[in-house]
Design an enzyme around this catalytic site. Structure first.
Site, mmCIF file in Angstrom:
data_model
loop_
_atom_site.group_PDB
_atom_site.id
_atom_site.type_symbol
_atom_site.label_atom_id
_atom_site.label_comp_id
_atom_site.label_asym_id
_atom_site.label_seq_id
_atom_site.Cartn_x
_atom_site.Cartn_y
_atom_site.Cartn_z
ATOM 1 N N HIS A 132 -3.994 19.487 -1.618
ATOM 2 C CA HIS A 132 -3.140 19.127 -0.487
ATOM 3 C C HIS A 132 -2.726 20.322 0.359
ATOM 4 O O HIS A 132 -1.739 20.242 1.094
ATOM 5 C CB HIS A 132 -1.900 18.370 -0.994
ATOM 6 C CG HIS A 132 -2.242 17.091 -1.683
ATOM 7 N ND1 HIS A 132 -1.448 16.540 -2.659
ATOM 8 C CD2 HIS A 132 -3.315 16.272 -1.570
ATOM 9 C CE1 HIS A 132 -2.010 15.418 -3.098
ATOM 10 N NE2 HIS A 132 -3.149 15.242 -2.466
ATOM 11 N N CYS A 160 1.146 27.885 19.083
ATOM 12 C CA CYS A 160 -0.057 28.679 18.813
ATOM 13 C C CYS A 160 -0.183 29.758 19.890
ATOM 14 O O CYS A 160 -0.060 29.457 21.097
ATOM 15 C CB CYS A 160 -1.291 27.771 18.840
ATOM 16 S SG CYS A 160 -2.853 28.666 18.812
HETATM 17 C C1 BV8 Z 1 -5.589 9.531 2.218
HETATM 18 C C2 BV8 Z 1 1.371 17.589 0.714
HETATM 19 C C3 BV8 Z 1 -7.148 8.487 3.615
HETATM 20 C C4 BV8 Z 1 2.471 17.420 1.728
HETATM 21 C C5 BV8 Z 1 1.122 15.413 -0.350
HETATM 22 C C6 BV8 Z 1 -0.662 3.708 3.385
HETATM 23 C C7 BV8 Z 1 -0.830 4.480 4.520
HETATM 24 C C8 BV8 Z 1 -1.524 5.675 4.477
HETATM 25 C C9 BV8 Z 1 -2.056 6.120 3.278
HETATM 26 C C10 BV8 Z 1 -1.843 5.331 2.167
HETATM 27 C C11 BV8 Z 1 -1.182 4.139 2.192
HETATM 28 N N1 BV8 Z 1 -1.179 3.634 0.932
HETATM 29 C C12 BV8 Z 1 -1.813 4.487 0.092
HETATM 30 C C13 BV8 Z 1 -2.224 5.496 0.830
HETATM 31 C C14 BV8 Z 1 -2.919 6.617 0.356
HETATM 32 C C15 BV8 Z 1 -1.889 7.725 0.209
HETATM 33 C C16 BV8 Z 1 -1.148 7.503 -1.096
HETATM 34 O O1 BV8 Z 1 -1.690 7.755 -2.153
HETATM 35 N N2 BV8 Z 1 0.091 7.014 -1.000
HETATM 36 C C17 BV8 Z 1 0.864 6.792 -2.207
HETATM 37 C C18 BV8 Z 1 2.348 6.935 -1.897
HETATM 38 C C19 BV8 Z 1 0.544 5.393 -2.743
HETATM 39 N N3 BV8 Z 1 -2.670 8.929 0.149
HETATM 40 C C20 BV8 Z 1 -2.894 9.586 1.269
HETATM 41 O O2 BV8 Z 1 -2.411 9.316 2.334
HETATM 42 C C21 BV8 Z 1 -3.867 10.735 1.109
HETATM 43 N N4 BV8 Z 1 -4.851 10.622 2.122
HETATM 44 O O3 BV8 Z 1 -5.542 8.573 1.507
HETATM 45 O O4 BV8 Z 1 -6.391 9.627 3.277
HETATM 46 C C22 BV8 Z 1 -7.875 8.931 4.773
HETATM 47 C C23 BV8 Z 1 -9.198 9.303 4.595
HETATM 48 C C24 BV8 Z 1 -9.874 9.716 5.699
HETATM 49 C C25 BV8 Z 1 -9.235 9.792 6.938
HETATM 50 C C26 BV8 Z 1 -7.895 9.457 7.077
HETATM 51 C C27 BV8 Z 1 -7.196 9.030 5.987
HETATM 52 C C28 BV8 Z 1 -3.141 12.049 1.281
HETATM 53 C C29 BV8 Z 1 -2.146 12.220 0.170
HETATM 54 C C30 BV8 Z 1 -1.575 13.634 0.216
HETATM 55 C C31 BV8 Z 1 -0.159 13.602 0.715
HETATM 56 N N5 BV8 Z 1 0.412 14.967 0.645
HETATM 57 N N6 BV8 Z 1 1.572 16.675 -0.398
HETATM 58 C C32 BV8 Z 1 3.768 18.018 1.254
HETATM 59 O O5 BV8 Z 1 3.892 18.407 0.074
HETATM 60 O O6 BV8 Z 1 4.683 18.109 2.093
HETATM 61 S S1 BV8 Z 1 1.418 14.373 -1.627
HETATM 62 C C33 BV8 Z 1 2.723 14.966 -2.491
HETATM 63 O O7 BV8 Z 1 3.230 13.870 -3.191
HETATM 64 C C34 BV8 Z 1 2.344 15.935 -3.551
HETATM 65 O O8 BV8 Z 1 1.376 16.847 -3.123
HETATM 66 C C35 BV8 Z 1 1.879 15.074 -4.662
HETATM 67 O O9 BV8 Z 1 0.526 14.786 -4.546
HETATM 68 C C36 BV8 Z 1 2.647 13.823 -4.418
HETATM 69 C C37 BV8 Z 1 3.730 13.685 -5.433
HETATM 70 O O10 BV8 Z 1 3.092 13.341 -6.611
HETATM 71 P P1 BV8 Z 1 3.351 14.181 -7.942
HETATM 72 O O11 BV8 Z 1 2.837 15.544 -7.781
HETATM 73 O O12 BV8 Z 1 2.833 13.373 -9.034
HETATM 74 O O13 BV8 Z 1 4.888 14.311 -8.038
HETATM 75 P P2 BV8 Z 1 5.889 13.161 -8.341
HETATM 76 O O14 BV8 Z 1 7.189 13.638 -7.872
HETATM 77 O O15 BV8 Z 1 5.356 11.875 -7.852
HETATM 78 O O16 BV8 Z 1 5.892 13.075 -9.942
HETATM 79 C C38 BV8 Z 1 6.330 14.176 -10.677
HETATM 80 C C39 BV8 Z 1 5.941 13.913 -12.110
HETATM 81 O O17 BV8 Z 1 6.306 15.035 -12.878
HETATM 82 C C40 BV8 Z 1 6.657 12.713 -12.714
HETATM 83 O O18 BV8 Z 1 5.726 11.920 -13.408
HETATM 84 C C41 BV8 Z 1 7.648 13.352 -13.710
HETATM 85 O O19 BV8 Z 1 7.845 12.546 -14.847
HETATM 86 C C42 BV8 Z 1 6.928 14.615 -14.064
HETATM 87 N N7 BV8 Z 1 7.776 15.719 -14.507
HETATM 88 C C43 BV8 Z 1 9.054 15.987 -14.161
HETATM 89 N N8 BV8 Z 1 9.443 17.125 -14.775
HETATM 90 C C44 BV8 Z 1 8.386 17.575 -15.507
HETATM 91 C C45 BV8 Z 1 7.327 16.689 -15.345
HETATM 92 N N9 BV8 Z 1 6.138 16.854 -15.931
HETATM 93 C C46 BV8 Z 1 5.992 17.924 -16.729
HETATM 94 N N10 BV8 Z 1 6.962 18.834 -16.942
HETATM 95 C C47 BV8 Z 1 8.170 18.690 -16.357
HETATM 96 N N11 BV8 Z 1 9.136 19.597 -16.578
#
Ligand code: BV8
Length: 260
Positions: A132, A160
């Site tokens: 990402h 830019c």
């Molecule tokens: C794509 C960068 C297609 C930015 C991030 C509707 C409209 C549009 C898109 C979608 C839609 N529905 C679904 C989608 C697809 C969408 C998606 O997946 N949505 C989700 C919400 C369902 N995906 C996208 O849009 C992707 N692109 O599909 O493109 C396309 C193709 C061609 C042309 C055009 C379009 C892009 C997704 C990337 C988004 N950018 N980050 C920024 O950071 O500002 S995502 C961002 O959120 C993070 O990078 C990360 O990926 C995500 C969060 O997830 P996690 O890392 O898992 O973190 P989270 O908080 O969720 O969980 C933390 C975990 O850690 C928990 O389980 C917790 O228990 C655990 N934890 C806590 N403490 C600890 C621990 N584990 C271990 N040790 C600890 N101490």
């Protein structure tokens, strides 16, 4: 291969840890895929955590979109500035350092991260696939040319210097496609590995969440390290309920014993 569940206590998860370390020491190729949870013990709130202060009223997924940047470029830019400035007082934690050491121990280990905080590189990991992007970089929103973030820049957002368009953080927003070369590298590494370890991710965001399934589909052993269960947990061969900053150093210790 029977699935082992382990609680967070060291003794309870030891059998699962030994099984994972054993599989890693016999593997040809290992992939570790990390999410925001790996940076939690460095003090960076995960996406699941409530945001604080000025940003408490926003949801990350509402700010991390091209539409939000088009509509409110200054608000989105300021959110990233807040996150970047916070990074200045944040260090890698034992989980990041353990992964960097594991990379030295296992030549064919590939680290794939969803995180944009740059902490894996700061801890010494080299073979990193940043799915990402990276919050420490900007890119021109028109030309796509990348530049390093300049902490003293005050404009919100800066223009830019070549074409005058807004600079934006060099990250992938929701609704944006990932860099095809980056995605190919991640898919290939996941398809070719013998062991795939998902650490600190809620396994919800796509296409990152599919990498474990690709590995599983190609016969890899999939393990998960997370204090909470996720949609991946029931299909993983090993689930270690624990914090990455505690579990990963233990995996490293056991691997050092195994590799002698
Ligand atoms: C794509 C960068 C297609 C930015 C991030 C509707 C409209 C549009 C898109 C979608 C839609 N529905 C679904 C989608 C697809 C969408 C998606 O997946 N949505 C989700 C919400 C369902 N995906 C996208 O849009 C992707 N692109 O599909 O493109 C396309 C193709 C061609 C042309 C055009 C379009 C892009 C997704 C990337 C988004 N950018 N980050 C920024 O950071 O500002 S995502 C961002 O959120 C993070 O990078 C990360 O990926 C995500 C969060 O997830 P996690 O890392 O898992 O973190 P989270 O908080 O969720 O969980 C933390 C975990 O850690 C928990 O389980 C917790 O228990 C655990 N934890 C806590 N403490 C600890 C621990 N584990 C271990 N040790 C600890 N101490």
């Amino acid at each position: 291969m029977g699935r082992q569940t382990a609680s967070g206590s060291k003794l309870a998860c030891e059998p699962a840890l030994e099984k994972l370390a054993g599989a890693m020491s016999n593997a040809q190729k290992v992939v570790v895929a990390t999410g925001a949870g790996v940076s939690a013990e460095s003090g960076i709130p995960t996406f699941r955590d409530k945001q604080s202060g000025l940003w408490a009223k926003y949801r990350p997924e509402d700010l991390a979109t091209p539409e939000a940047f088009r509509r409110q470029p200054s608000t989105v830019w300021d959110w990233y500035q807040w996150r970047r400035t916070r990074l200045a007082s944040v260090n890698p934690n034992p989980g990041h350092y353990a992964l960097a050491k594991l990379e030295g121990l296992l030549p064919a280990l590939t680290l794939i991260t969803q995180n944009v905080d740059g902490l894996h590189a700061a801890a010494g990991s080299n073979r990193i696939i940043e799915l990402h992007g990276n919050i420490r970089r900007n890119r021109c929103s028109r030309e796509g040319i990348v530049s390093n973030w300049n902490p003293v820049e005050t404009a919100s957002p800066p223009a830019c210097t070549r074409c005058g368009a807004n600079l934006r953080p060099d990250v992938v927003w929701f609704g944006e496609g990932l860099d095809p070369a980056v995605l190919d590298a991640a898919f290939n590494a996941s398809a070719q590995c013998d062991v795939f370890i998902s650490v600190g991710t809620s396994a919800v965001v796509e296409p990152a969440a599919s990498l474990a399934r690709i590995a599983m589909g190609n016969g890899a052993m999939v393990a998960e390290i997370n204090p909470q269960k996720t949609p991946l947990t029931n299909d993983a061969a090993i689930f270690i309920a624990g914090k990455s900053g505690e579990v990963l150093p233990r995996v490293l210790q056991l691997l050092l014993v195994n590799l002698g």
